[in-house]
Design an enzyme around this catalytic site. Structure first.
Site, PDB file in Angstrom:
ATOM      1  N   ARG A 404       0.831  -1.206   0.000  1.00 37.21           N
ATOM      2  CA  ARG A 404       0.000   0.000   0.000  1.00 37.21           C
ATOM      3  C   ARG A 404       0.869   1.260   0.000  1.00 37.21           C
ATOM      4  O   ARG A 404       0.607   2.215  -0.733  1.00 37.21           O
ATOM      5  CB  ARG A 404      -0.909  -0.022   1.229  1.00 37.21           C
ATOM      6  CG  ARG A 404      -1.944   1.076   1.279  1.00 37.21           C
ATOM      7  CD  ARG A 404      -2.665   1.053   2.628  1.00 37.21           C
ATOM      8  NE  ARG A 404      -3.302  -0.219   2.884  1.00 37.21           N
ATOM      9  CZ  ARG A 404      -4.558  -0.504   2.583  1.00 37.21           C
ATOM     10  NH1 ARG A 404      -5.299   0.404   1.981  1.00 37.21           N
ATOM     11  NH2 ARG A 404      -5.080  -1.677   2.875  1.00 37.21           N
ATOM     12  N   CYS A 554     -26.723   0.819 -12.341  1.00 37.75           N
ATOM     13  CA  CYS A 554     -28.127   0.740 -11.924  1.00 37.75           C
ATOM     14  C   CYS A 554     -28.202   0.120 -10.535  1.00 37.75           C
ATOM     15  O   CYS A 554     -28.833  -0.928 -10.324  1.00 37.75           O
ATOM     16  CB  CYS A 554     -28.922  -0.084 -12.928  1.00 37.75           C
ATOM     17  SG  CYS A 554     -28.863   0.560 -14.600  1.00 37.75           S
TER      18      CYS A 554
END
Length: 738
Positions: A404, A554
Site C-alpha cells: 500500500r 443501476c
C-alpha cells in the site's frame, strides 16, 4: 404556468403579504458564524460557504486547505497558480520546472488525434512511475538511515506484495527501480508466483521471492523450481500440513529449500484492517504448531532450511506503539528458533506500513497513521535490535512487505461529472399560493397556519417542523386524489421558499459521474474505505455548492456520499457549458487519489462497466514537463461481454441478420444524415461493440470515438514520441457492411 383547479380569492394567513414573485415577506436570517481563530481548513470551508458570487477573495491556497491537499497529498500533489492539481514526481526533491499539471495530461490524452491528442476516453488512470520510484527510494532510505544511526549490524531489503496491483508495468517498474536495493516480490497464489518468477529474472539475484498463501503440491513445486532457476525463493508455511509437502517434494526434486514460518502473534491490531491478526487470525502457525514444524524438519535433517520468520498484524498499522509490540513479540520467536537450532537469517515484518488518506495524521482512524516513513523504520530497527541484543542473537536481515505504501500514490483516477441533479420546484407567487391554499384539507391548512405563526416570531426550527408536516399532509392528499400534481409541486415550491427565507443551507446536489464505483473504487463500496476526491482544476475559484457523487450503475450503492474528514458531501463548483474557462473545454474533472493499491485488482464488471483507460506518464524536460510513454484504451463492450462468456462476434452476426431482415438493404436517410438501412444499422451496432461502456462526454469531439490505438514511446528517448495506432475503425469487423 399551468392552470390550477382552485379559486383565487382564498384567505391569506395574517402577516403574509404577497408581492410579485416573492410570496413571503423577508425574514431576518440567523447571524453568520464567526471565523475567528478557525483552523486553516475550517476557515477555507467557511469562506467557501460565504459569498458565492465573488471570487476576489478566493485562491488556490484556500482550495488546498479546504480539500486538505497539503495533508494527504504531500509531497507529491499540490495546487498550482492556475488552480490545477500539480504532480511533484520526485517528491520533495522536485524542482519547480519539473512539476506536471494534471489537467494538461488529461487534455493530451483525451483530445482527438487530429489536434495532437491520443483520443482516449475517460475515465482514466494516470500512472506516475517517477512517484513509484521515489516511494521505493524513500522507503529504502528510511531503513538505511535507521540502520546506520542505530548501529544495526544487518541490512534491510523489502519485497513488494504483487496482490496490491498486479499490473505488468507496475510490477516490472518496481523490479527495475528496486534492483539496486535487492528489492524483491511476494506472491500469494500460483499465477502471482509465475509472474514474480518471470519478473525477477531481470532483477537482483539477491532479491527475495517470498511465497505466501495457501499451498498445494503444484504451488510448492513451482517454488522449488524457482530455486533451481537461481531465484532467491523462500517458502513460507501458512498451514502446518504444508511442511509435509515441502519435505516430500524437495526430496523428490533434489532441491534444498529455504523455508519460513508465519507466526500467529498474540499482538492484535484492533482497527478494521486488523482482522487477520491475533490468535484467531486467518493465517499463520501458533507456537505449538511452530514447535511441531521444527521437530519435523529436525527429524528430516532439514532444520538448517528454516531461515525466515514472517508475521503480519494487519494493514494500516495506526501507531509505532502497536508496531513495536508486534515486532517485539516476533523477534522473541525469532531468537527462540535460533536457540532451537534453525539457521535463521531474516525477519519478515509483513505489511502494515500505512498511508495518510485524509491528512489528519491520526492514530484513531482507519484512514490515517500517526507516523512517518522514518519513524516507522526507526521503530522496527530499534525493536529488533533490542530483543536480539538481549538474547545475544545476531541481527537478522529485515524484510517488509509494504505494498500500500509503495503503490498508492503513483496512480490517479480521473473522471468527469456529466450532469447534476438540482432540487427544483416552481417559483412561488401570489397566484400559485392562493390556488393551492384554497384546496387544503384541515390538517394541511393547520400546518400552514402554524408555519406562518412560527415564521412571524422567528422560530425557525418550528418553521422547519411545520413545513415538513405540510408536505406530509399534502402527499397524503395527493395519494387520495384530492389534490392534483400541480398543487403537489406548488407545495414543494413553497417549502423551498421557506427554506431560503429562514437561511437554511443550500441542498446537497447529486453530481452524476462517468464512473463505476464497483469497478474503479470497490473498496469504498465493500469496506467503506475513503479516498481523497478533489476537482483537478478550477481550484482558483470558490466552490459554491456541495454535492455527492452518483455513478452510472443501476445500483443504489453506486454512490459516494462519504468523504475524508467525516464529511457527507464534497465542496464542488457549478457545471459549466462547453467552452468553459481554464482550457478544460467546459468539462468538470475530478480525481481520486491514493488509489494505486488494490482498487484495480478488486474491481468487478457490475453492469458490464470495464476498467478505465490507462496512461503512463514520466517527467521530462519538454515544454509541458511530461511525456506519455504508454497508453491503452479501456476495455470495450465486446471485451467485457467476453469476460462473462458471451461471444460478441456471434452476437453481432445475429443482430446484423435481424437488421437486414427487418429494415432491408435499401438506403434510407432519415433527414439527419443517418443511414437507416440494414447495413447502416449493422455498422452502428458494430461500433458500439468496439466502444467503451462509459458515456461519451458531450464536450468531446466525435473524432475521438472508436479509437482503439496503442500509444507507445521509447522511455530512453520519450521526447521523440510516436503514435503506433492499433486496429482502425475500418478494420474492426469490416464484414459488418456488404
Amino acid at each position: 404556468m399551468p392552470a390550477l383547479v382552485c379559486g383565487v380569492d382564498s384567505a391569506v394567513p395574517p402577516g403574509y403579504v404577497f408581492a410579485g414573485d416573492s410570496s413571503l415577506p423577508a425574514v431576518v436570517s440567523p447571524p453568520a458564524p464567526t471565523t475567528t481563530n478557525l483552523p486553516t481548513a475550517a476557515a477555507a470551508a467557511t469562506a467557501a460557504a460565504g459569498d458565492h458570487t465573488s471570487q476576489s477573495r478566493w485562491s488556490p491556497a484556500l482550495s488546498a486547505a479546504l480539500y486538505k491537499i497539503d495533508g494527504w497529498g504531500a509531497p507529491y500533489f499540490s495546487v498550482n497558480t492556475s488552480g490545477n492539481i500539480s504532480v511533484r514526481p520526485h517528491g520533495a526533491e522536485t524542482l519547480p520546472h519539473q512539476e506536471i499539471d494534471l489537467l494538461k495530461i488529461v487534455k493530451k490524452v483525451s483530445d482527438p488525434k487530429s489536434v495532437g491528442g491520443l483520443g482516449l476516453q475517460l475515465p482514466l488512470i494516470v500512472r506516475l512511475p517517477d512517484v513509484l520510484k521515489n516511494r521505493l527510494e524513500s522507503l529504502q532510505s528510511a531503513f538505511d538511515y535507521a540502520i546506520q544511526s542505530q548501529g544495526y549490524e544487518a541490512h534491510y531489503q523489502g519485497v513488494y506484495p504483487v496482490k496490491c496491483n498486479q499490473d505488468r508495468f507496475v510490477v516490472e517498474d518496481i523490479v527495475r527501480f528496486g534492483t539496486p536495493f535487492r528489492f524483491g516480490l511476494e506472491a500469494g497464489s500460483k499465477p502471482e508466483l509465475l509472474l514474480a518468477m518471470s519478473c525477477l529474472c531481470k532483477g537482483s539475484p539477491d532479491a527475495l521471492l517470498v511465497c505466501n498463501g495457501f499451498k498445494d503440491a503444484e504451488y510448492i513445486s513451482l517454488a522449488l523450481f524457482a530455486r533451481k532457476l537461481s531465484l532467491n525463493t523462500v517458502i513460507v508455511l501458512e498451514q502446518e500440513e504444508e511442511i509435509d509437502l515441502v519435505i516430500d517434494l524437495s526430496t523428490k526434486l533434489s532441491v534444498k529449500p529455504v523455508i519460513g514460518v508465519r507466526a500467529k502473534l498474540r499482538t492484535k491490531h484492533s482497527g478494521h484492517f486488523g482482522s487477520t491478526s491475533g490468535e484467531k487470525g486467518k493465517f499463520g502457525l501458533t507456537t505449538t504448531q511452530i514447535l511441531r514444524v521444527v521437530g519435523k524438519l529436525k527429524q528430516a535433517g532439514m532444520l538448517d532450511c528454516l531461515q525466515l520468520l514472517h508475521f503480519h498484524i494487519g494493514s494500516q498499522i495506526p501507531s509505532t506503539t502497536l508496531l513495536a509490540d508486534g515486532v517485539g513479540e516476533a523477534s522473541q520467536i525469532y531468537c527462540e528458533l535460533t536457540r532451537l537450532g534453525a539457521r535463521m537469517q531474516v525477519v519478515d515484518i509483513g505489511g502494515g506500513l500505512g498511508i495518510d488518506y485524509d491528512g489528519s495524521k491520526s492514530a484513531e482512524s482507519d484512514v490515517s497513521v500517526a507516523y512517518s516513513l522514518e519513524e516507522y523504520a526507526a521503530a522496527v530497527v530499534r525493536t529488533v535490535a533490542g530483543v536480539c541484543d538481549r538474547k545475544s542473537v545476531k541481527h537478522p536481515v529485515i524484510c517488509s512487505e509494504s505494498g500500500r505504501a509503495i503503490v498508492s500514490h503513483h496512480s490517479v483516477l480521473i473522471f468527469e461529472a456529466m450532469s447534476v441533479s438540482v432540487p427544483s420546484a416552481p417559483a412561488m407567487n401570489t397566484f400559485l399560493m392562493q390556488c393551492f391554499f384554497d384546496r387544503f384539507k384541515d390538517d394541511a391548512r393547520a400546518a400552514y397556519l402554524n408555519l406562518a405563526t412560527a415564521d412571524a416570531r422567528g422560530d425557525y426550527d418550528t418553521c422547519w417542523f411545520y413545513a415538513d408536516k405540510l408536505k406530509e399532509r399534502c402527499l397524503e392528499d395527493f395519494k387520495e386524489g384530492t389534490i392534483c400534481i400541480e398543487q403537489l409541486a406548488a407545495v414543494d415550491g413553497f417549502c423551498e421558499l421557506v427554506s431560503e427565507l429562514i437561511g437554511a443551507p443550500d441542498p446537497v446536489r447529486t453530481y452524476h459521474v462517468n464512473l463505476s464505483v464497483f469497478t474503479s473504487i470497490p473498496d469504498f463500496w465493500g469496506i467503506g474505505q475513503l479516498f481523497p476526491i478533489v476537482p483537478i482544476h478550477r481550484l482558483d475559484q470558490r466552490p459554491g455548492v456541495r454535492g455527492v457523487l452518483s455513478d452510472l450503475t443501476c445500483d443504489s450503492d453506486g454512490k459516494i456520499e462519504k468523504f475524508i474528514g467525516g464529511e457527507s458531501s464534497l465542496p464542488l463548483h457549478e457545471l459549466e457549458g462547453c467552452g468553459g474557462s481554464g482550457g478544460d473545454g467546459g468539462r468538470y474533472l475530478l480525481g481520486m487519489f491514493l488509489g494505486g493499491a488494490y482498487e484495480e485488482a478488486l474491481g468487478g464488471v457490475h453492469n458490464l462497466f470495464g476498467g478505465p483507460s490507462v496512461v503512463q506518464v514520466l517527467q521530462s524536460d519538454g515544454p509541458h514537463s511530461f511525456a506519455v510513454t504508454r497508453a491503452m484504451p479501456g476495455p470495450t463492450c465486446a471485451d467485457v461481454l467476453r469476460v462473462m462468456q458471451h461471444e460478441p462476434e456471434l452476437m453481432f452476426e445475429t443482430l446484423k441478420h435481424r437488421a437486414l431482415e427487418y429494415t432491408g438493404q435499401n438506403n434510407h436517410d432519415n433527414g439527419d444524415g443517418i443511414n437507416e438501412d440494414g447495413h447502416g444499422i449493422a455498422s452502428t451496432i458494430a461500433r458500439s461493440f468496439h466502444n467503451m461502456p462509459y458515456l461519451f462526454s458531450l464536450s468531446c469531439s466525435l473524432t475521438a470515438i472508436n479509437n482503439s490505438g496503442f500509444y507507445y514511446c521509447n522511455e530512453d528517448d520519450y521526447n521523440a514520441a510516436v503514435i503506433e495506432s492499433g486496429a482502425g475503425e475500418d478494420e474492426q469487423w469490416s464484414y459488418c457492411c456488404a
